[in-house]
Scaffold this motif. Structure first.
Motif, PDB file in Angstrom:
ATOM      1  N   ARG A  57       0.821  -1.204   0.000  1.00 40.34           N
ATOM      2  CA  ARG A  57       0.000   0.000   0.000  1.00 40.34           C
ATOM      3  C   ARG A  57       0.851   1.248   0.000  1.00 40.34           C
ATOM      4  NH1 ARG A  57      -4.210  -1.260   3.880  1.00 40.34           N
ATOM      5  NH2 ARG A  57      -5.157  -3.242   3.226  1.00 40.34           N
ATOM      6  N   ALA A  58       0.357   2.241  -0.708  1.00 41.08           N
ATOM      7  CA  ALA A  58       0.957   3.559  -0.559  1.00 41.08           C
ATOM      8  C   ALA A  58       0.404   4.171   0.722  1.00 41.08           C
ATOM      9  CB  ALA A  58       0.622   4.443  -1.751  1.00 41.08           C
ATOM     10  N   VAL A  59       1.234   4.868   1.442  1.00 37.56           N
ATOM     11  CA  VAL A  59       0.803   5.546   2.654  1.00 37.56           C
ATOM     12  C   VAL A  59       0.564   7.010   2.339  1.00 37.56           C
ATOM     13  CG1 VAL A  59       1.375   6.075   5.031  1.00 37.56           C
ATOM     14  CG2 VAL A  59       2.208   3.961   3.988  1.00 37.56           C
ATOM     15  N   ILE A  60      -0.608   7.471   2.671  1.00 45.49           N
ATOM     16  CA  ILE A  60      -1.007   8.828   2.299  1.00 45.49           C
ATOM     17  C   ILE A  60      -1.097   9.715   3.537  1.00 45.49           C
ATOM     18  CG2 ILE A  60      -2.766  10.167   1.124  1.00 45.49           C
ATOM     19  CD1 ILE A  60      -1.358   8.078  -0.587  1.00 45.49           C
ATOM     20  N   ASP A  61      -0.633  10.910   3.396  1.00 45.82           N
ATOM     21  CA  ASP A  61      -0.747  11.887   4.470  1.00 45.82           C
ATOM     22  C   ASP A  61      -2.215  12.267   4.653  1.00 45.82           C
ATOM     23  OD1 ASP A  61      -0.496  13.928   6.271  1.00 45.82           O
ATOM     24  OD2 ASP A  61       0.092  15.405   4.768  1.00 45.82           O
TER      25      ASP A  61
ATOM     26  N   MET B   1       9.600  20.275  -0.717  1.00 41.43           N
ATOM     27  CA  MET B   1       8.769  19.316   0.014  1.00 41.43           C
ATOM     28  C   MET B   1       7.655  20.018   0.768  1.00 41.43           C
ATOM     29  SD  MET B   1      10.188  16.331   2.495  1.00 41.43           S
ATOM     30  CE  MET B   1      11.528  16.017   1.346  1.00 41.43           C
ATOM     31  N   SER B   2       6.495  19.391   0.771  1.00 38.05           N
ATOM     32  CA  SER B   2       5.399  19.876   1.603  1.00 38.05           C
ATOM     33  C   SER B   2       4.858  21.231   1.182  1.00 38.05           C
ATOM     34  CB  SER B   2       5.822  19.908   3.069  1.00 38.05           C
ATOM     35  OG  SER B   2       4.799  20.358   3.880  1.00 38.05           O
ATOM     36  N   ASN B   3       4.874  21.501  -0.114  1.00 37.90           N
ATOM     37  CA  ASN B   3       4.170  22.680  -0.588  1.00 37.90           C
ATOM     38  C   ASN B   3       2.684  22.436  -0.462  1.00 37.90           C
ATOM     39  OD1 ASN B   3       6.462  24.119  -1.393  1.00 37.90           O
ATOM     40  ND2 ASN B   3       6.597  22.933  -3.278  1.00 37.90           N
ATOM     41  N   GLU B   4       1.957  23.520  -0.420  1.00 39.36           N
ATOM     42  CA  GLU B   4       0.508  23.350  -0.432  1.00 39.36           C
ATOM     43  C   GLU B   4       0.090  22.768  -1.764  1.00 39.36           C
ATOM     44  OE1 GLU B   4      -1.800  23.459   1.809  1.00 39.36           O
ATOM     45  OE2 GLU B   4      -0.103  23.715   3.172  1.00 39.36           O
ATOM     46  N   VAL B   5      -0.617  21.704  -1.699  1.00 36.31           N
ATOM     47  CA  VAL B   5      -0.994  21.029  -2.924  1.00 36.31           C
ATOM     48  C   VAL B   5      -2.503  20.905  -2.996  1.00 36.31           C
ATOM     49  CG1 VAL B   5      -0.485  19.084  -4.385  1.00 36.31           C
ATOM     50  CG2 VAL B   5       1.020  19.617  -2.476  1.00 36.31           C
ATOM     51  N   ALA B   6      -3.027  21.253  -4.134  1.00 35.59           N
ATOM     52  CA  ALA B   6      -4.444  21.007  -4.365  1.00 35.59           C
ATOM     53  C   ALA B   6      -4.561  19.762  -5.232  1.00 35.59           C
ATOM     54  CB  ALA B   6      -5.075  22.206  -5.057  1.00 35.59           C
ATOM     55  N   LEU B   7      -5.274  18.798  -4.728  1.00 33.50           N
ATOM     56  CA  LEU B   7      -5.412  17.547  -5.466  1.00 33.50           C
ATOM     57  C   LEU B   7      -6.629  17.622  -6.384  1.00 33.50           C
ATOM     58  CD1 LEU B   7      -4.787  15.041  -2.545  1.00 33.50           C
ATOM     59  CD2 LEU B   7      -3.148  16.123  -4.067  1.00 33.50           C
ATOM     60  N   ASP B   8      -6.425  17.314  -7.645  1.00 34.80           N
ATOM     61  CA  ASP B   8      -7.576  17.252  -8.532  1.00 34.80           C
ATOM     62  C   ASP B   8      -8.071  15.806  -8.588  1.00 34.80           C
ATOM     63  OD1 ASP B   8      -5.940  15.828 -10.155  1.00 34.80           O
ATOM     64  OD2 ASP B   8      -5.721  17.365 -11.676  1.00 34.80           O
ATOM     65  N   ALA B   9      -9.059  15.590  -9.426  1.00 38.91           N
ATOM     66  CA  ALA B   9      -9.693  14.273  -9.461  1.00 38.91           C
ATOM     67  C   ALA B   9      -8.712  13.173  -9.862  1.00 38.91           C
ATOM     68  CB  ALA B   9     -10.871  14.301 -10.441  1.00 38.91           C
ATOM     69  N   VAL B  44       2.716  11.343  -9.945  1.00 36.87           N
ATOM     70  CA  VAL B  44       3.125  10.518  -8.807  1.00 36.87           C
ATOM     71  C   VAL B  44       4.344  11.128  -8.124  1.00 36.87           C
ATOM     72  CG1 VAL B  44       4.059   8.291  -8.114  1.00 36.87           C
ATOM     73  CG2 VAL B  44       2.172   8.397  -9.735  1.00 36.87           C
ATOM     74  N   LYS B  45       5.291  11.541  -8.926  1.00 34.06           N
ATOM     75  CA  LYS B  45       6.490  12.172  -8.378  1.00 34.06           C
ATOM     76  C   LYS B  45       6.123  13.407  -7.564  1.00 34.06           C
ATOM     77  CE  LYS B  45       9.978   9.676  -9.496  1.00 34.06           C
ATOM     78  NZ  LYS B  45      10.504   9.429 -10.823  1.00 34.06           N
ATOM     79  N   ARG B  46       5.234  14.170  -8.122  1.00 34.84           N
ATOM     80  CA  ARG B  46       4.833  15.390  -7.427  1.00 34.84           C
ATOM     81  C   ARG B  46       4.171  15.047  -6.093  1.00 34.84           C
ATOM     82  NH1 ARG B  46       0.275  18.736  -9.182  1.00 34.84           N
ATOM     83  NH2 ARG B  46       0.340  17.311 -10.956  1.00 34.84           N
ATOM     84  N   LEU B  47       3.341  14.030  -6.122  1.00 37.83           N
ATOM     85  CA  LEU B  47       2.667  13.628  -4.891  1.00 37.83           C
ATOM     86  C   LEU B  47       3.675  13.140  -3.862  1.00 37.83           C
ATOM     87  CD1 LEU B  47      -0.434  11.786  -6.385  1.00 37.83           C
ATOM     88  CD2 LEU B  47      -0.400  13.976  -5.173  1.00 37.83           C
ATOM     89  N   GLU B  48       4.667  12.443  -4.324  1.00 40.10           N
ATOM     90  CA  GLU B  48       5.681  11.948  -3.390  1.00 40.10           C
ATOM     91  C   GLU B  48       6.494  13.104  -2.815  1.00 40.10           C
ATOM     92  OE1 GLU B  48       6.400   7.605  -5.563  1.00 40.10           O
ATOM     93  OE2 GLU B  48       7.886   9.210  -5.742  1.00 40.10           O
ATOM     94  N   GLU B  49       6.902  13.981  -3.704  1.00 42.38           N
ATOM     95  CA  GLU B  49       7.770  15.068  -3.259  1.00 42.38           C
ATOM     96  C   GLU B  49       7.038  16.091  -2.403  1.00 42.38           C
ATOM     97  OE1 GLU B  49       9.461  16.289  -6.925  1.00 42.38           O
ATOM     98  OE2 GLU B  49      10.651  14.442  -7.035  1.00 42.38           O
ATOM     99  N   SER B  50       5.755  16.226  -2.639  1.00 39.65           N
ATOM    100  CA  SER B  50       5.010  17.196  -1.852  1.00 39.65           C
ATOM    101  C   SER B  50       4.551  16.604  -0.529  1.00 39.65           C
ATOM    102  CB  SER B  50       3.806  17.694  -2.642  1.00 39.65           C
ATOM    103  OG  SER B  50       2.889  16.640  -2.842  1.00 39.65           O
ATOM    104  N   GLY B  51       4.860  15.336  -0.320  1.00 37.93           N
ATOM    105  CA  GLY B  51       4.534  14.741   0.967  1.00 37.93           C
ATOM    106  C   GLY B  51       3.128  14.188   1.070  1.00 37.93           C
TER     107      GLY B  51
END
Lengths: 151, 151
Positions: A57-61, B1-9, B44-51
């Motif tokens: 599983r990926a772990v999500i914040d 790392m940990s920038n504010e991220v808005a997740l789209d669909a 995916v990379k962005r999601l990983e890097e943004s935490g």
DNA sequence: CAGCAGTGCGTATCCCCATGCCCGACACTT
DNA sequence: AAGTGTCGGGCATGGGGATACGCACTGCTG
């Protein structure tokens, strides 16, 4: 599937590493546990097929998902008719905010773990979804102040 | 790392799939979310890097690890001197049986989740490791009877 | 209207990885 | 001593996947 398996030290080490990084490549994993890739892969496969490794599983914040607040809830219900109880269980289990839901021995009757965005969202959840259920006798919300250790 | 991220669909869908299978290949993931591999990988990379994605883990069957029994414990302590409390926290956190350990608002003071092999092992843990601690005032063990939903 | 940022797509390439096959080492049994 | 099961290692290879690059589209914005 699910044969009785005795894990030796190498198995344990494989598990240890895969638990830290589930995307480890087989060759990298082999290197870390001191094997060559083929036998290492055989072991991993065996662990998967025997049900020791049940998935990856990926772990999500949680905060990123708008689930920054976690609340533990003790629930007591009327121990009345079976139908009401089953409805209670099904209803609560279906709530997406509910992350964990267990029936307990003794008191409380149920233990619920919930994640929501914030306190306002929790208030909404509590009054709108939990409090109203016919089976509910008593709810006790417990708020974590600080997480000292987590799995 | 940990920038504010808005997740789209699409991000959400990526997360959804990676949470079910953390070893998904990028091309397979792309297929499932309706993208081609390159932009999918970028996301995916962005999601990983943004935490947002904090890691990948293998999920292990607790029973296979000799951790078939899970117990929830409410703890109350003497709210005395700071040093005793800190020692309590450090000691408990260091126990490998302790899977989750939180300080709570109100009562109980602490919430502990423990996994052990069986009831005998729990008895040993309780008397040998928890009860004896100087800060402990009251322990209340709660045994799950049935897991209705789990994360 | 002309940039510009964001994002998806197609393609091509190169590497590395999974995996099959077979051998050898060991331990145990008969 | 020979047989057998278990397990690791070496090797070769086929294939799939990660990833770089450049282009196209779209919607803003000045």
């Amino acid at each position: 599937m699910s044969n009785e398996v005795a894990l030796d030290a190498v198995d344990r080490e494989i598990i240890f590493h895969l638990r830290q990084d589930g995307r480890l490549t087989n060759v990298e994993l082999a290197k870390r546990v001191g094997l060559t890739p083929p036998p290492c892969l055989r072991r991993v496969k065996r662990l998967e097929e025997s049900g020791v490794i049940t998935g990856y599983r990926a772990v999500i914040d949680p905060a990123a998902m708008g689930r920054g607040l976690e609340v533990l809830i003790d629930v007591e219900i009327y121990a009345n008719d079976r139908k009401t109880v089953e409805e209670f269980e099904d209803t609560v289990a279906a709530y997406e905010e509910v992350i964990e839901f267990r029936r307990m021995y003794g008191r409380p009757d149920y233990f619920i773990r919930v994640t929501v965005a914030d306190h306002a969202a929790y208030e909404t959840f509590l009054t709108g979804r939990l409090s109203g259920l016919p089976a509910v006798l008593r709810l006790e919300s417990h708020l974590p102040m600080k997480t000292i250790k987590t799995y």
